[in-house]
Design an enzyme around this catalytic site. Sequence first.
Site, short mmCIF file in Angstrom:
data_model
loop_
_atom_site.label_atom_id
_atom_site.label_comp_id
_atom_site.label_asym_id
_atom_site.label_seq_id
_atom_site.Cartn_x
_atom_site.Cartn_y
_atom_site.Cartn_z
N GLY A 109 41.68 -53.49 -10.61
CA GLY A 109 42.72 -54.18 -9.93
C GLY A 109 42.45 -55.62 -9.52
N HIS A 110 43.36 -56.29 -8.99
CA HIS A 110 43.23 -57.72 -8.71
C HIS A 110 42.24 -58.01 -7.64
CE1 HIS A 110 46.77 -57.44 -5.63
NE2 HIS A 110 46.13 -56.69 -5.38
#
Lengths: 345, 345, 345
Positions: B235-236
């Site tokens: 994920g970011h």
Amino acid sequence: MMRLSQLVEKLGGELHGADAEVTRVSSLDGATPDALTFLTNPRFKNLLVDCKAACVLLKAADAQDVTVPHIVTDNPYLYYARAAALLHPAPAVRAGIHPAAYVDATAVVAADAEVGPGATVCAGAVIGAGAVIMPQAYVGERAQVGAGARMYPQSCLMAECIIGERVILHPGAVIGADGFGNAWADDHWEKIPQLGRAIIGDDVEIGANTTIDRGALEDTIVANGARIDNLIMIGHNCQIGEHAAMASCVGIAGSTRIGARCQIGGAAMIGGHLDIADGTIILAATAVTKSIREPGVYGGPIPAAPQDQWAKNAVHLRRLEVTNNKVKQLEKQVAALLARDTQEE
Amino acid sequence: MMRLSQLVEKLGGELHGADAEVTRVSSLDGATPDALTFLTNPRFKNLLVDCKAACVLLKAADAQDVTVPHIVTDNPYLYYARAAALLHPAPAVRAGIHPAAYVDATAVVAADAEVGPGATVCAGAVIGAGAVIMPQAYVGERAQVGAGARMYPQSCLMAECIIGERVILHPGAVIGADGFGNAWADDHWEKIPQLGRAIIGDDVEIGANTTIDRGALEDTIVANGARIDNLIMIGHNCQIGEHAAMASCVGIAGSTRIGARCQIGGAAMIGGHLDIADGTIILAATAVTKSIREPGVYGGPIPAAPQDQWAKNAVHLRRLEVTNNKVKQLEKQVAALLARDTQEE
Amino acid sequence: MMRLSQLVEKLGGELHGADAEVTRVSSLDGATPDALTFLTNPRFKNLLVDCKAACVLLKAADAQDVTVPHIVTDNPYLYYARAAALLHPAPAVRAGIHPAAYVDATAVVAADAEVGPGATVCAGAVIGAGAVIMPQAYVGERAQVGAGARMYPQSCLMAECIIGERVILHPGAVIGADGFGNAWADDHWEKIPQLGRAIIGDDVEIGANTTIDRGALEDTIVANGARIDNLIMIGHNCQIGEHAAMASCVGIAGSTRIGARCQIGGAAMIGGHLDIADGTIILAATAVTKSIREPGVYGGPIPAAPQDQWAKNAVHLRRLEVTNNKVKQLEKQVAALLARDTQEE
């Protein structure tokens, strides 16, 4: 670049401090004098002391004693989202079909839409006003792309399927591949033709390498405003409600209905032919095997533990039936002992 | 084709037996007289009796009584990896841009790099010396591909993102798609622009259809030497440490830090905003919901059991609180009985 | 469009009622007078009362008192699959290589095969009779595509790999990427060249964004007739048996053998170097960490529960060892009390 007063004019809020110019949004501790930043959690208020930002977005409750210039707003996180969109707009649409794209003669592409090099738009497809079909994206026969939608590179919209206005398909997303339908024929599987479509409503965002299968007979539906992260699987005939949000790695088997505004944590797995009530929250890594009729928060994953400790527990886990029987037996025996004790007195 | 003495000259080790020529590496039981094979597990030493290989790689401890020609080395598995690379080199780079590729006029492609048919290299992108952009791969605006990197077909490097030297992106890998960022606005979600990049260090390998999102404000980082298998989601804002390795189907939610040299088993799921200590080992199919500060081996999955047996246990699993209360009650009652018994004596 | 008598001639069964024309298959409640529908579950027999279909497929046992025209057959679901294939045939193959495809001069493409725009067929590849390589699909060096196979857009068959006759690769499927092989060298990983192939038998269907890695030394094998859904990972050196079926999001680590006709539920995770007996059924979301020698139904997931209830249970779950020790202690104490009681009498 925008003046803070321009932001306030567009987005509301109350500016306290100098009307500086900002060029970007940033995190609290990465802020520079040209940055707009935000405070959503009062725990981090101490970071404001050394904050070099031009301006901080915060709630009235957090504004006391704050000396940094700030804008007071009810929802700093949403304000930040909107300010970021103003300060960092998406790249402008370059209207036209790139010579290195392949567009079938019978496809209809809006004059102000963009089709990038290496993109494919098949026969009978329709590309709406201002839509962007980025390089190497694929639009199948008679598929429809709504106005203002953006298909990132290597995203794939299969024949007859529809994405609504302003939909975003991230790279590698596959909309409308065949559902998993097989009939057993004595000694082998036979494929069941998948004749429905996948229909994606307006303002839906679909993550990288996510797959949403077409329906078997009816359509698979994702309603307006849903948010679907990366590497998610949505099986054939599913119906995903409006504004439902699901984090990455979720799997939803066929013919399940996810209610409006449900929130599903990463890697949750939801069985087929289930009905999940509107507004249900399912925690990450949870397995849902039955319908959920009452909205609420549902969980089930076993949190990680040191392996030697977990290994011991796992043994007992497989013997719960036995343990339970022992407890029952003990209850009977103790009851008998207690009864006798009482009699003796 | 190489002589064994040439191998020893390049890779070390001690040759015992004839200096034959080898053309390939093979498994122990698939070995032919032109093959170099290896023994890593003494359990399989009995296979050496009938082994037809030109040479076997093994440890000194396993060399006793071995009649097949062999090379003694401390780490036969690593020796095999290196010998395989020498005997089976990657296809040579075919310098130049294929006429069926699309490369923007402002992109900078090293003279000795290869860009295959159907590949797209966007404006301002930089392709380093000896890098290979295979057919249908995508390099976004201002993205950078390090020297000697290889992007396999249909891999995707989004705008502004960077992959280091000798990085390998397998087919369908997506680096730098938008992170999952949404703010709730009364009755709908609004997208939070994802303004950071994904930065991949040197010597990283990223598997097929894996997705590594760009950061929201800061960058997502994968440090040098990490090994990331297929169908993984990062994920970011995550930070993956140097030489961390993770097997397929792992999901890591946003803003989590995975320490250097961590090893994560397949299908493990790791929550967001966590910190996993350097050198931690997480077993397959484990859900990690809290930070791990002490390196060690962590697990948690429930091993499969026959369904009828598991179904019984699962019932008790959901009644553990009740069972536990019964045990507490029994403890009190038995303590009372024992106390009375003692008194009576 | 077909007459029901034509269907019966081709597929068998016994027609009761008018020999109408049908143009499509449909669900029971979506049926119109031009539709063929089917009843597989007697629970839905009440829907037949208002059914407007031209004809219903059903079993003899369900045919009593049915007034709608119907065809009696032993297996209505299979009959429906076959009738659907007749009424909704796959689009005809458009023989020839599209000018916007890239086909290497040394590739061999059958005269009646189709290669779409943006597809890539590399040197030495072989495309069989009647095969369809859709737009943006990739066929690597010396790879082979069997007769009648269909590679959907953005599917990827890597160098030297083989798919058999009538195989279907859905969008984004990657066959033959490198397996995950790394040797630790003191302070970094070194890649182990992946020298085997991925070999897919006849009549196999592989879902969107699924990845099947090539072998390290030997080949990865998927046998005839297997059914593999979306977003599945099959590691290097695996052997998948004939007619095995697995639902989406399954992960299978390297060197595992899945027996013939196994059925694996969605998101099940199967460890490496295991052997799963022919005909085994593994339920969704189950973690398999040991070989299964006896066919049967195996499970293990914890069903979702309301979070407050689950949170309490999860605490006890991590203390099962302690609880079990308490029960043992109680058993000893109660046994002593009972023994004394008996003595006293």
